[in-house]
Design an enzyme around this catalytic site. Structure first.
Site, mmCIF file in Angstrom:
data_model
loop_
_atom_site.group_PDB
_atom_site.id
_atom_site.type_symbol
_atom_site.label_atom_id
_atom_site.label_comp_id
_atom_site.label_asym_id
_atom_site.label_seq_id
_atom_site.Cartn_x
_atom_site.Cartn_y
_atom_site.Cartn_z
ATOM 1 N N ARG A 1 0.668 -1.531 0.379
ATOM 2 C CA ARG A 1 -0.020 0.349 -0.046
ATOM 3 C C ARG A 1 0.566 1.746 0.110
ATOM 4 N NH1 ARG A 1 -2.867 -4.167 1.449
ATOM 5 N NH2 ARG A 1 -0.732 -4.634 2.474
ATOM 6 N N THR A 2 1.958 0.955 0.977
ATOM 7 C CA THR A 2 2.873 2.421 0.997
ATOM 8 C C THR A 2 3.213 3.025 -0.112
ATOM 9 O OG1 THR A 2 2.936 2.176 3.846
ATOM 10 C CG2 THR A 2 3.772 3.820 2.539
ATOM 11 N N LYS B 1 25.896 -4.418 -1.931
ATOM 12 C CA LYS B 1 27.267 -4.074 -1.769
ATOM 13 C C LYS B 1 28.228 -3.801 -0.644
ATOM 14 C CE LYS B 1 27.169 -3.070 -6.726
ATOM 15 N NZ LYS B 1 27.549 -1.407 -7.652
ATOM 16 N N ARG C 1 11.267 3.945 3.333
ATOM 17 C CA ARG C 1 10.947 2.646 4.344
ATOM 18 C C ARG C 1 12.337 1.927 4.665
ATOM 19 N NH1 ARG C 1 5.572 -1.286 4.919
ATOM 20 N NH2 ARG C 1 4.848 0.925 4.944
ATOM 21 N N HIS D 1 5.060 5.925 11.107
ATOM 22 C CA HIS D 1 4.237 5.925 10.215
ATOM 23 C C HIS D 1 3.742 6.795 10.067
ATOM 24 C CE1 HIS D 1 3.255 3.706 6.312
ATOM 25 N NE2 HIS D 1 2.875 2.919 6.760
HETATM 26 N N1 CP Z 1 -0.574 0.267 5.880
HETATM 27 C C1 CP Z 1 1.150 0.110 4.923
HETATM 28 O O1 CP Z 1 2.174 0.414 5.413
HETATM 29 O O2 CP Z 1 0.746 -1.509 4.433
HETATM 30 P P1 CP Z 1 1.840 -1.902 3.737
HETATM 31 O O3 CP Z 1 3.280 -2.351 4.749
HETATM 32 O O4 CP Z 1 1.585 -2.544 2.719
HETATM 33 O O5 CP Z 1 2.385 -0.609 2.943
#
Ligand code: CP
Length: 362
Positions: free
Chosen positions: A58-59, A87, A108, A136
């Site tokens: 999603r993110t 590396k 991320r 998040h």
């Molecule tokens: N909600 C969320 O962060 O989903 P993903 O891990 O799929 O990005």
């Protein structure tokens, strides 16, 4: 004394910005949701980079969709093993280089504080798309737009959060954010092992915000306006035994849902494993798939806001360097990328790490 300023408006932690700023982003997300065509060419020619050191559906894809729907284009990796990270390239160098290619960088990472570490060397705005078990913030903006659209307000809500409250970064970000709106109360459903961290409870205590901790969903679901379910995250546990002892304790099914208010909004950041049975999906209270879609619009709003670069630019570090102190959080970026300043703020007898917020006894 650290006093690390920044040229750019990054989004590392929502609490770096005033509540009015979040509301502005959420309101712009609502406006884009209602009138997407007005925004289709706002970022023609701009480039968004995604550095995903950890899996995501999603993110990552909602950021990509957001940039494409604004007229921009994309670069990046979703698997560090296919980049020069494999590396041995450190986060500093990867960020320095990619931020010179792109106009905005979304990261991320499995380690807490990684987005802040990246922002220290970036030549463009950084967006934290999840840093280990820490924060998040763009999920929280998504959750706020969902509440705005589904409940019509961000205040006077009784919000239940259930499952992994210890490692659940979406939970930490959401509680911190919603505690800033008047009249909100919290009900935490978890085992003692996965209890909400003390630093989050301290924020609630300091603000005089009402909350209770309950061990079973059945004991409190009837009083909720919002129920935020979360996955027990296998990847955050030290061993399979510890994970097995926690999984499947909290499951929302139709039977439990029958005890709730008819206008309860059930949210989940997703992915789901077994904590919501699929027979809940068709219930009008289930908002989690709509929530995932709303994430595109609020991320469009965020990218536009940060690229305008005329909002405030929170300092990245303002504490003190203690070069002989090691953060007690093994999953803090400072324990992996050793060139980073060991920057802490005093907190009673403890020092609070400015990257991961974990407390270390002096
Ligand atoms: N909600 C969320 O962060 O989903 P993903 O891990 O799929 O990005």
């Amino acid at each position: 004394m650290n006093d690390v300023k920044t040229e750019y408006s990054h989004l590392i932690d929502l609490n770096d910005y005033p509540v009015e700023w979040w509301e502005q982003v959420v309101n712009l997300g609502k406006e884009i949701y209602e009138n997407p065509e007005k925004y289709a060419h706002k970022l023609d020619g701009k480039i968004l980079a995604t550095l995903f050191y950890e899996p995501s559906t999603r993110t990552q894809m909602s950021f990509q969709t957001a940039m494409l729907r604004l007229g921009g284009t994309l670069i990046g990796f979703d698997n560090p093993s296919t980049s020069s990270v494999a590396k041995g390239e450190n986060l500093k160098d990867t960020t320095k280089v990619v931020s010179s290619y792109a106009d905005v960088l979304v990261i991320r990472h499995p380690l807490a504080g990684a987005a802040k570490a990246a922002a220290l060397t970036s030549d463009c705005p950084i967006i934290n798309a999840g840093d280990g078990g820490h924060l998040h913030p763009t999920q929280t903006l998504t959750d706020m737009l969902t509440l705005k659209l589904e409940k019509g307000r961000l205040n006077d809500l009784t919000i239940g959060l259930c499952g992994d409250l210890k490692f659940g970064r979406t939970v930490h970000s959401l509680v911190k954010a919603m505690s800033c709106f008047s009249g909100n109360k919290f009900v935490f459903f978890s085992t003692p092992e996965l209890r909400i961290p003390s630093y989050v409870r301290d924020i609630l205590d300091a603000g005089g915000i009402e909350y209770e901790e309950i061990d079973a969903l059945e004991k409190g679901i009837d009083k909720l306006d919002v129920l935020y379910m979360t996955r027990i995250q296998r990847e955050r546990f030290a061993s399979e035994e510890e994970y097995s002892a926690q999984k499947d304790i909290y499951v929302l099914d139709r039977h439990k849902l029958m005890r709730s208010k008819p206008d309860l909004a059930v949210l989940h950041p997703l992915p789901r494993v077994d904590e919501i049975t699929v027979d809940v999906d068709g219930d009008s209270r289930a908002c989690y798939f709509k929530q995932a879609r709303y994430g595109v619009f609020v991320r469009m709003a965020l990218i536009l806001t940060l690229l305008e670069n005329d909002c405030c630019k929170p300092k990245l570090l303002s504490g003190k360097e203690y070069n002989n102190v090691k953060c007690s959080n093994d999953k803090c970026i400072t324990n992996c990328e050793h060139y980073l300043p060991k920057s802490f703020k005093g907190f009673g007898d403890n020092l609070e790490c400015e990257f991961c917020n974990e407390r270390t006894l002096l």
